[in-house]
Scaffold this motif. Structure first.
Motif, mmCIF file in Angstrom:
data_model
loop_
_atom_site.group_PDB
_atom_site.id
_atom_site.type_symbol
_atom_site.label_atom_id
_atom_site.label_comp_id
_atom_site.label_asym_id
_atom_site.label_seq_id
_atom_site.Cartn_x
_atom_site.Cartn_y
_atom_site.Cartn_z
ATOM 1 N N LEU A 133 -0.223 -3.944 7.533
ATOM 2 C CA LEU A 133 -0.731 -2.804 6.771
ATOM 3 C C LEU A 133 -1.331 -3.251 5.440
ATOM 4 C CD1 LEU A 133 -1.012 0.265 6.411
ATOM 5 C CD2 LEU A 133 1.300 0.268 5.422
ATOM 6 N N ILE A 134 -0.638 -4.141 4.752
ATOM 7 C CA ILE A 134 -1.146 -4.648 3.471
ATOM 8 C C ILE A 134 -2.467 -5.384 3.679
ATOM 9 C CG2 ILE A 134 -0.688 -6.269 1.581
ATOM 10 C CD1 ILE A 134 2.299 -5.645 1.966
ATOM 11 N N TYR A 135 -2.529 -6.200 4.729
ATOM 12 C CA TYR A 135 -3.738 -6.980 5.003
ATOM 13 C C TYR A 135 -4.913 -6.061 5.333
ATOM 14 C CZ TYR A 135 -6.711 -10.622 6.999
ATOM 15 O OH TYR A 135 -7.752 -11.466 7.261
ATOM 16 N N ILE A 136 -4.664 -5.032 6.155
ATOM 17 C CA ILE A 136 -5.737 -4.107 6.555
ATOM 18 C C ILE A 136 -6.239 -3.308 5.352
ATOM 19 C CG2 ILE A 136 -6.241 -2.041 7.911
ATOM 20 C CD1 ILE A 136 -4.295 -3.169 10.036
ATOM 21 N N LEU A 137 -5.312 -2.796 4.538
ATOM 22 C CA LEU A 137 -5.696 -1.979 3.389
ATOM 23 C C LEU A 137 -6.427 -2.797 2.315
ATOM 24 C CD1 LEU A 137 -2.535 0.289 2.918
ATOM 25 C CD2 LEU A 137 -4.739 0.910 3.936
ATOM 26 N N SER A 138 -6.138 -4.074 2.239
ATOM 27 C CA SER A 138 -6.771 -4.901 1.205
ATOM 28 C C SER A 138 -8.010 -5.621 1.701
ATOM 29 C CB SER A 138 -5.775 -5.952 0.698
ATOM 30 O OG SER A 138 -5.395 -6.817 1.756
ATOM 31 N N ARG A 139 -8.302 -5.490 2.993
ATOM 32 C CA ARG A 139 -9.409 -6.255 3.584
ATOM 33 C C ARG A 139 -10.760 -5.825 3.021
ATOM 34 N NH1 ARG A 139 -10.563 -11.090 5.858
ATOM 35 N NH2 ARG A 139 -12.474 -10.949 7.081
#
Length: 343
Positions: A144-150
């Motif tokens: 989730l963190i990776y997707i939101l910060s991508r």
């Protein structure tokens, strides 16, 4: 002139490699000493011969029970959890090129904690189920963190900000679970949240052993690629590195180790945060710091547990001691980064 330059470079490389070998040997030796101390010390202090006899099944019933049932699982939990916290924390810090980018601050540890607490307080499941839920939740939080910060491209600063936001949200969920949980389960939950080696059992350690045995070699093998990622996204890509694939492998391996370690010992605060910088100071920056960071993590957890047990009139869990050590370092790091304009 060219030959002289090559001689200087080769000498420097050998010097850095020699330093890396020496520091890893010393850290490994200190880990062995602390492991022995964990087996020897307690309410009753046993000799080395008695401990060896207990491990081989030749000692008295009292010594055998204390060493094999209480002290050995406690020592092994600290050994493997410390290594997992240390190597995973260093992986995130190196890969994201920021000492603040560790699983504790990014919310990944809290993601695992929420699932484990939900299993303890609400579902009241077995340790195995809590471990599985912890891993799934940790991986889901990291994704989730990776997707939101991508966004359109990967950005470290954006990932840290998103991670801090997720961390705040998950901390609120943890507080809610503690308020709504059954009173009889709260002592276990609070002890777990503080990060403790108390009550470690051999059955619950098997998933952690297997995870570290599988994931740690992956991180160590990717140590060279991890150093390449430290150069930045564009530089790593231009050197022919498949950055997305490498990053996913490193993240999945690290999160699995963090989640399983947290499910066994609880989130022992600041070990993942401190291990990488300490290892870099000790072993230098010429080679991968994955192994020394793991060894530093082992020494921090075992040392903190011994201090918590014997240095005070009241016994404290390891997480309290590491928190006392880590908080001033975090403030120092923030002040230093602010002066350099890194924040």
């Amino acid at each position: 002139m060219k030959k002289q330059a090559m001689t200087i470079i080769t000498a420097g490389r050998r010097k850095r490699w020699r330093r890396w070998i020496i520091m890893n040997s010393l850290l490994g030796l200190l880990s062995i000493v602390l492991c022995c101390a964990m087996l020897l010390l307690g309410n009753t202090i046993y000799t080395l011969e008695e401990v060896i006899g207990a491990l081989s099944g030749e000692a008295s019933d009292g010594a055998s029970f204390a060493v094999t049932t209480i002290r050995l699982p406690r020592m092994l939990a600290g050994l493997f959890a410390g290594f997992a916290f240390g190597i995973a924390g260093n992986t995130f810090q190196t890969m994201l090129r920021n000492p603040l980018a560790n699983p504790d601050i990014l919310g990944i540890t809290s993601g695992s904690s929420v699932a484990a607490l939900f299993c303890i307080l609400v579902l009241q499941t077995s340790d195995t189920t809590a471990s599985i839920a912890s891993v799934i939740s940790g991986l889901g939080t990291a994704a989730l963190i990776y997707i939101l910060s991508r966004g359109s491209s990967f950005a470290v600063g954006r990932l840290i900000i998103v991670g801090i936001g997720i961390q705040a949200m998950l901390t609120a969920v943890i507080s809610y679970l503690l308020m709504e949980g059954a009173r009889e389960d709260l002592p276990t939950a609070l002890q777990w949240l503080n990060g403790s080696l108390n009550g470690a059992q051999m059955d619950a350690l098997l998933p952690l052993f297997l995870t570290v045995a599988v994931c740690a070699p992956v991180v160590l093998a990717l140590g060279k690629h991890l150093s390449t990622l430290e150069l930045g996204e564009q530089s790593a890509f231009s050197l022919g590195l498949n950055t997305d694939k490498t990053r996913v492998l490193l993240i999945v391996s690290s999160v699995c180790m963090i989640a399983l370690a947290a499910s066994v010992t609880g989130p022992i605060s600041f070990v993942a945060f401190l291990s990488g910088p300490i290892a870099k100071r000790l072993a230098g920056s010429g080679s991968s710091n994955a192994l020394p960071a793991g060894l530093v993590g082992v020494n921090l957890v075992l040392g903190a547990d011994l201090i918590g047990q014997f240095a005070f009139d009241v016994r404290f869990p390891a997480g309290i001691i590491t928190g006392v050590l880590g908080a001033p370092f975090l403030l120092y790091l923030l002040i230093r980064m602010n002066r350099k304009g890194s924040l």
